[in-house]
Design an enzyme around this catalytic site. Sequence first.
Site, short mmCIF file in Angstrom:
data_model
loop_
_atom_site.label_atom_id
_atom_site.label_comp_id
_atom_site.label_asym_id
_atom_site.label_seq_id
_atom_site.Cartn_x
_atom_site.Cartn_y
_atom_site.Cartn_z
N PRO A 21 0.79 -1.22 0.00
CA PRO A 21 0.00 0.00 0.00
C PRO A 21 0.83 1.28 0.00
O PRO A 21 1.84 1.37 0.71
CB PRO A 21 -0.81 -0.10 1.30
CG PRO A 21 -0.81 -1.53 1.66
CD PRO A 21 0.41 -2.15 1.06
N ARG A 29 5.22 11.07 -2.73
CA ARG A 29 4.85 10.79 -1.34
C ARG A 29 6.02 11.09 -0.41
O ARG A 29 7.06 10.44 -0.48
CB ARG A 29 4.46 9.31 -1.21
CG ARG A 29 4.15 8.88 0.21
CD ARG A 29 4.07 7.36 0.33
NE ARG A 29 3.79 6.97 1.69
CZ ARG A 29 3.97 5.74 2.17
NH1 ARG A 29 4.43 4.78 1.37
NH2 ARG A 29 3.70 5.46 3.41
N TYR A 34 11.03 9.34 1.62
CA TYR A 34 11.13 8.22 0.68
C TYR A 34 11.89 8.56 -0.61
O TYR A 34 12.08 7.68 -1.45
CB TYR A 34 9.72 7.71 0.34
CG TYR A 34 8.97 7.19 1.55
CD1 TYR A 34 9.45 6.11 2.29
CD2 TYR A 34 7.76 7.78 1.96
CE1 TYR A 34 8.77 5.63 3.40
CE2 TYR A 34 7.07 7.31 3.07
CZ TYR A 34 7.58 6.24 3.79
OH TYR A 34 6.90 5.76 4.89
N GLU A 108 13.23 -8.58 2.13
CA GLU A 108 12.32 -7.50 2.55
C GLU A 108 13.05 -6.17 2.40
O GLU A 108 14.21 -6.06 2.81
CB GLU A 108 11.89 -7.72 4.00
CG GLU A 108 10.98 -6.61 4.54
CD GLU A 108 10.58 -6.86 5.99
OE1 GLU A 108 10.94 -7.93 6.55
OE2 GLU A 108 9.92 -5.98 6.57
N HIS A 110 12.74 -1.81 2.85
CA HIS A 110 12.06 -0.57 3.23
C HIS A 110 12.97 0.57 2.83
O HIS A 110 14.17 0.54 3.13
CB HIS A 110 11.81 -0.52 4.74
CG HIS A 110 10.88 -1.60 5.20
ND1 HIS A 110 9.53 -1.53 5.03
CD2 HIS A 110 11.14 -2.80 5.77
CE1 HIS A 110 8.97 -2.64 5.49
NE2 HIS A 110 9.93 -3.43 5.95
C1 DQA Z 1 8.04 1.65 4.17
C2 DQA Z 1 8.04 1.80 5.70
C3 DQA Z 1 6.65 1.51 6.25
O1 DQA Z 1 6.64 1.63 7.66
C4 DQA Z 1 5.65 2.49 5.67
O2 DQA Z 1 4.34 2.18 6.14
C5 DQA Z 1 5.69 2.50 4.18
C6 DQA Z 1 6.99 2.54 3.53
C7 DQA Z 1 9.41 2.02 3.56
O3 DQA Z 1 9.65 1.63 2.43
O4 DQA Z 1 10.18 2.73 4.19
O5 DQA Z 1 4.66 2.56 3.51
O6 DQA Z 1 7.78 0.30 3.84
#
Ligand code: DQA
Length: 166
Positions: A21, A29, A34, A108, A110
Amino acid sequence: MADRRPGRLAGPGEILLLNGPNLGQLGTRRPEMYGTTTLAEIEEDVAKAAAEAGYTVRCLQDESEAALVRAVHEAQDCVGAIVNPGALMIAGWSLRDALETFPGPWMEVHLSNVFAREPFRHNSVISPLASGVLCGLGAYGYRLAALALVHRLTLDAACGTGPGAA
Ligand code: DQA
């Protein structure tokens, strides 16, 4: 002479790149958090890195956990995956259970350093199942995840480990 570049031993295969999401909004965003790279640019970059090792990439981003779960079910033929679950990291139990059945290694990712943020982001329900976790490296983290995944697939192929191994 043997070609020892990453991925060459493993042979071609498809990698699933899954984004949860709000990640379709990358670029606009919260750029201070990010970055300004769009998801389309990230997908292109991952596809390029994977292609250098002979892999193709299947990309999917969705706002709903159900669609992501379905994508994992339908990707049982993929050799590996890269997953940014977005906020589903916090309580995406259905996604976690789907990933538990994924046969190959997966990373994973982020973009942000979730450990430097609010406490509710400090624990990911999918991390204990991941082959590796990358965070805080921005869009570059996806490229590194692709390289790490290819490396892992290469090792699995060379050592006879991984899915399908006797
Ligand atoms: C995220 C970190 C998550 O906590 C957040 O809800 C996101 C982006 C990241 O890529 O830093 O939607 O996954």
